[in-house]
Design an enzyme around this catalytic site. Structure first.
Site, PDB file in Angstrom:
ATOM      1  N   ASP A  86      41.616  30.383  38.139  1.00 15.57           N
ATOM      2  CA  ASP A  86      40.276  29.944  38.563  1.00 15.57           C
ATOM      3  C   ASP A  86      40.311  28.575  39.243  1.00 15.57           C
ATOM      4  O   ASP A  86      39.346  28.186  39.902  1.00 15.57           O
ATOM      5  CB  ASP A  86      39.321  29.929  37.366  1.00 15.57           C
ATOM      6  N   GLU A 106      50.085  32.698  38.346  1.00 15.72           N
ATOM      7  CA  GLU A 106      48.909  33.523  37.996  1.00 15.72           C
ATOM      8  C   GLU A 106      49.223  34.969  38.379  1.00 15.72           C
ATOM      9  O   GLU A 106      49.618  35.255  39.503  1.00 15.72           O
ATOM     10  CB  GLU A 106      47.673  33.004  38.760  1.00 15.72           C
ATOM     11  N   ASP A 137      54.318  36.923  36.894  1.00 13.93           N
ATOM     12  CA  ASP A 137      54.319  36.707  35.459  1.00 13.93           C
ATOM     13  C   ASP A 137      55.083  35.413  35.128  1.00 13.93           C
ATOM     14  O   ASP A 137      56.143  35.144  35.700  1.00 13.93           O
ATOM     15  CB  ASP A 137      55.001  37.926  34.820  1.00 13.93           C
ATOM     16  N   ASP A 155      47.104  27.887  30.542  1.00 16.75           N
ATOM     17  CA  ASP A 155      45.649  28.084  30.677  1.00 16.75           C
ATOM     18  C   ASP A 155      45.377  29.580  30.760  1.00 16.75           C
ATOM     19  O   ASP A 155      45.158  30.123  31.837  1.00 16.75           O
ATOM     20  CB  ASP A 155      45.193  27.341  31.948  1.00 16.75           C
ATOM     21  N   ASP A 158      42.586  35.230  26.282  1.00 13.03           N
ATOM     22  CA  ASP A 158      42.840  35.354  24.844  1.00 13.03           C
ATOM     23  C   ASP A 158      44.080  36.231  24.571  1.00 13.03           C
ATOM     24  O   ASP A 158      44.498  36.996  25.439  1.00 13.03           O
ATOM     25  CB  ASP A 158      41.605  35.973  24.167  1.00 13.03           C
TER      26      ASP A 158
END
Ligand code: SPD
Length: 276
Positions: A86, A106, A137, A155, A158
């Site tokens: 993000d 990301e 990855d 970052d 969950d």
């Protein structure tokens, strides 16, 4: 008629935000990605039904996950962000004039693309020449890059599905191995009430790998329980950061009192982590 987005954390716990309109709703190669405009919190990014950030309260998360390790190290030059598509953490990292390169690992390119479109308040940190986006990855990348980074920020979403591995002992081992001597990492490390056993096992792993790990916490009203914690992982004490000047630009959440207080834990949880 009002529309509510409800995040169900457990069959016994939910929280809801009032939604004005849905801005994006798609199934990417990896996850269900939504961006909604909410009544109070501004635009919100939601992945697989879980709120990742809102315009209104993301600053507590991003300032705390980034500045605590960056300030402890002092003048970091090379930084790795695991996840963070993000751009909220990247924006904070780029405030440091000492930073020469930031690598962002990301997995989902659509998170980057849609965040650039719907979170213009992040100011497009991706166009900074110091930022390198790798759509891959993080595990393999960490394995290939021992001793490379002064700071690593994990970052992540969950620990569910594909992100579960990012909370494993093996991930922490690789992450610490990728740090330079004296380097520091901070990881998204969940909620003391709901994730006690997971955080305990992560702290034990961090303790076995580094001299001065510690758990700290920030208030984020749109996350379950109204907040989230981070694991600081380093041989360098986090307290070193208390004497480091802030980078140019304005903090909205972090100040010296918040910095210190973030490491104070409620007694039930302090006992679980540190004993005594
Ligand atoms: N329970 C929600 C945890 C969300 C953590 N990820 C936030 C990503 C913000 N960059």
């Amino acid at each position: 008629m009002s529309i509510w987005f409800t995040e169900e954390l457990h069959p016994y716990y939910r929280k809801s935000l009032r939604v004005k309109r849905i801005l994006a709703d798609e199934q990417t190669q990896f996850q269900h990605l939504q961006v909604v405009e909410t009544e109070f919190f501004g635009n919100a990014l939601i992945l697989d039904g879980i709120i990742q950030l809102t315009e209104q309260d993301n600053m507590g998360y991003h300032e705390m996950i980034v500045h605590v390790p960056m300030l402890a190290v002092g003048a970091p030059r090379r930084v790795l962000i695991v996840g963070g598509g993000d751009g909220g953490s990247l924006r904070q990292v780029l405030r440091y004039p000492s930073v020469e390169q930031v690598v962002i690992c990301e997995l989902d390119r659509r998170v980057v693309e849609l965040s650039r479109q719907y979170f213009p308040k992040f100011g497009d940190p991706w166009s900074d020449p110091r930022a390198t986006l790798l759509v891959r990855d993080a595990f393999g990348y960490l394995e290939e890059n021992p001793g490379q980074f002064d700071v690593i920020i994990s970052d992540t979403t969950d620990p569910i599905g594909m992100a579960e591995r990012l909370f494993s002992d093996e991930f922490y081992r690789l992450m610490v191995r990728a740090l330079t001597p004296g380097g520091a990492a901070a990881t998204q490390c969940e909620q003391p009430y709901f994730d006690t056993a997971l955080i305990q096992s992560i702290y034990q792993a961090a303790r076995a790998l580094t001299k001065n790990p510690a758990y700290y916490y920030a208030q984020i009203p749109t996350y379950p329980g109204g907040g989230i914690g981070f694991m600081y992982v380093s041989d360098t004490p986090w307290q070193n950061g208390l004497n480091t000047p802030y980078p140019p630009g304005e903090n909205e959440y972090l100040n010296p009192e918040v910095h210190r207080a973030a490491f104070a834990l409620p007694e039930f949880f302090r006992r679980v982590l540190y004993g005594g």
